[in-house]
Motif scaffolding. Structure first.
Motif, PDB file in Angstrom:
ATOM      1  N   GLY A 271       0.892  -1.320  -0.150  1.00 14.88           N
ATOM      2  CA  GLY A 271      -0.094  -0.027  -0.063  1.00 14.88           C
ATOM      3  C   GLY A 271       0.866   1.315   0.089  1.00 14.88           C
ATOM      4  O   GLY A 271       2.150   1.272   0.289  1.00 14.88           O
ATOM      5  N   ILE A 272       0.455   2.220  -0.467  1.00 19.01           N
ATOM      6  CA  ILE A 272       1.126   3.687  -0.383  1.00 19.01           C
ATOM      7  C   ILE A 272       0.401   4.396   0.626  1.00 19.01           C
ATOM      8  O   ILE A 272      -0.964   4.745   0.637  1.00 19.01           O
ATOM      9  N   GLY A 273       1.279   5.045   1.486  1.00 22.29           N
ATOM     10  CA  GLY A 273       0.593   5.960   2.610  1.00 22.29           C
ATOM     11  C   GLY A 273       1.296   7.400   2.442  1.00 22.29           C
ATOM     12  O   GLY A 273       2.430   7.792   2.123  1.00 22.29           O
TER      13      GLY A 273
ATOM     14  N   SER B  16      -3.610   9.681   4.250  1.00 20.66           N
ATOM     15  CA  SER B  16      -4.243   8.908   3.403  1.00 20.66           C
ATOM     16  C   SER B  16      -3.527   7.839   3.011  1.00 20.66           C
ATOM     17  O   SER B  16      -2.195   7.806   3.025  1.00 20.66           O
ATOM     18  N   CYS B  17      -4.270   6.752   2.682  1.00 23.22           N
ATOM     19  CA  CYS B  17      -3.487   5.499   2.227  1.00 23.22           C
ATOM     20  C   CYS B  17      -4.366   5.021   1.219  1.00 23.22           C
ATOM     21  O   CYS B  17      -5.657   5.082   0.997  1.00 23.22           O
ATOM     22  N   ILE B  18      -3.490   3.961   0.276  1.00 23.19           N
ATOM     23  CA  ILE B  18      -4.403   3.249  -0.704  1.00 23.19           C
ATOM     24  C   ILE B  18      -3.636   1.924  -0.955  1.00 23.19           C
ATOM     25  O   ILE B  18      -2.710   1.645  -0.786  1.00 23.19           O
ATOM     26  N   ARG B  19      -4.711   1.034  -0.917  1.00 23.06           N
ATOM     27  CA  ARG B  19      -4.018  -0.476  -0.988  1.00 23.06           C
ATOM     28  C   ARG B  19      -3.749  -0.774  -2.381  1.00 23.06           C
ATOM     29  O   ARG B  19      -4.071  -0.204  -3.323  1.00 23.06           O
TER      30      ARG B  19
ATOM     31  N   PRO C 266       0.496  -4.280   3.518  1.00 22.66           N
ATOM     32  CA  PRO C 266      -1.059  -4.117   3.245  1.00 22.66           C
ATOM     33  C   PRO C 266      -1.606  -5.657   3.869  1.00 22.66           C
ATOM     34  O   PRO C 266      -2.021  -6.209   3.298  1.00 22.66           O
ATOM     35  N   ILE C 267      -1.452  -5.537   5.371  1.00 20.49           N
ATOM     36  CA  ILE C 267      -1.864  -7.239   5.969  1.00 20.49           C
ATOM     37  C   ILE C 267      -3.447  -6.793   6.445  1.00 20.49           C
ATOM     38  O   ILE C 267      -3.789  -7.722   7.232  1.00 20.49           O
ATOM     39  N   THR C 268      -3.888  -5.722   6.365  1.00 17.57           N
ATOM     40  CA  THR C 268      -5.241  -5.456   6.905  1.00 17.57           C
ATOM     41  C   THR C 268      -6.091  -4.530   6.261  1.00 17.57           C
ATOM     42  O   THR C 268      -5.645  -4.253   5.009  1.00 17.57           O
ATOM     43  N   THR C 269      -7.306  -3.909   6.642  1.00 19.44           N
ATOM     44  CA  THR C 269      -7.815  -3.260   6.042  1.00 19.44           C
ATOM     45  C   THR C 269      -7.107  -1.625   5.601  1.00 19.44           C
ATOM     46  O   THR C 269      -6.313  -1.476   6.435  1.00 19.44           O
ATOM     47  N   VAL C 270      -7.494  -0.796   4.555  1.00 20.78           N
ATOM     48  CA  VAL C 270      -7.068   0.220   4.500  1.00 20.78           C
ATOM     49  C   VAL C 270      -6.914   1.232   5.373  1.00 20.78           C
ATOM     50  O   VAL C 270      -5.816   1.915   5.643  1.00 20.78           O
ATOM     51  N   GLN C 271      -7.866   1.409   6.316  1.00 20.34           N
ATOM     52  CA  GLN C 271      -7.933   2.314   7.392  1.00 20.34           C
ATOM     53  C   GLN C 271      -7.285   1.648   8.502  1.00 20.34           C
ATOM     54  O   GLN C 271      -6.280   2.327   9.103  1.00 20.34           O
ATOM     55  N   ALA C 272      -6.940   0.392   8.619  1.00 15.47           N
ATOM     56  CA  ALA C 272      -6.175  -0.183  10.073  1.00 15.47           C
ATOM     57  C   ALA C 272      -4.659  -0.097   9.606  1.00 15.47           C
ATOM     58  O   ALA C 272      -3.895   0.158  10.573  1.00 15.47           O
TER      59      ALA C 272
ATOM     60  N   THR D 292       1.920   4.405  11.056  1.00 13.84           N
ATOM     61  CA  THR D 292       3.267   4.343  11.051  1.00 13.84           C
ATOM     62  C   THR D 292       3.894   2.934  11.273  1.00 13.84           C
ATOM     63  O   THR D 292       4.617   2.528  10.852  1.00 13.84           O
ATOM     64  N   ARG D 293       2.919   2.438  12.042  1.00 12.50           N
ATOM     65  CA  ARG D 293       3.288   0.996  12.393  1.00 12.50           C
ATOM     66  C   ARG D 293       3.584   0.065  11.569  1.00 12.50           C
ATOM     67  O   ARG D 293       4.542  -0.807  11.463  1.00 12.50           O
ATOM     68  N   PHE D 294       2.871   0.136  10.247  1.00 13.06           N
ATOM     69  CA  PHE D 294       3.080  -0.500   9.094  1.00 13.06           C
ATOM     70  C   PHE D 294       3.796  -0.156   8.211  1.00 13.06           C
ATOM     71  O   PHE D 294       3.857  -0.691   6.882  1.00 13.06           O
TER      72      PHE D 294
END
Length: 127
Positions: free
Chosen positions: A33-35, A49-52, A101-107, A111-113
């Motif tokens: 994903g890109i954040g 913002s993020c995109i899967r 991208p291990i979970t939903t886009v919001q989750a 910075t953790r991921f």
């Protein structure tokens, strides 16, 4: 190791627009994903913002909804953040990140991921 380089920041008047780019090299953004994150002086880095990677689902923090648009072009190995209706409170250093991208886009939009970071680009909104 994936390298990310942001560009497109600058000084803009309130109500103006900027388009940030996040170009990847030494690897592909496809699996990630890109954040976009930002950090203002004296404040913590926050997700904007993020995109899967698989379904292009998107997430926006409430303060930018309806003004910012995130996108990606896998052929160009680049992510984008179109920012319209800029406000002084949008002033910050903006960073892009390759997100696991291990979970939903919001989750996943934290910075953790974030696995890889760019160096940041300054956005200043002022009259």
């Amino acid at each position: 190791q994936l390298q990310l380089v942001e560009s497109g920041g600058g000084l803009v008047q309130p109500g103006g627009s900027l388009r940030l780019s996040c170009a990847a090299s030494r690897g592909t953004l496809d699996p990630y994903g890109i954040g976009w994150f930002r950090q203002a002086p004296g404040k913590e880095r926050e997700a904007v913002s993020c995109i899967r990677s698989r379904d292009d689902s998107t997430y926006y923090v409430d303060s930018v909804k309806g003004r910012f648009t995130i996108s990606r072009d896998n052929a160009m190995n680049t992510g984008f953040l179109q920012m319209n209706g800029l406000k002084p409170e949008d002033t910050a250093i903006y960073y892009c990140a390759a997100i696991i991208p291990i979970t939903t886009v919001q989750a996943m939009c934290t910075t953790r991921f974030a696995r890889y970071w760019g160096q940041g680009t300054q956005v200043t909104v002022s009259s």
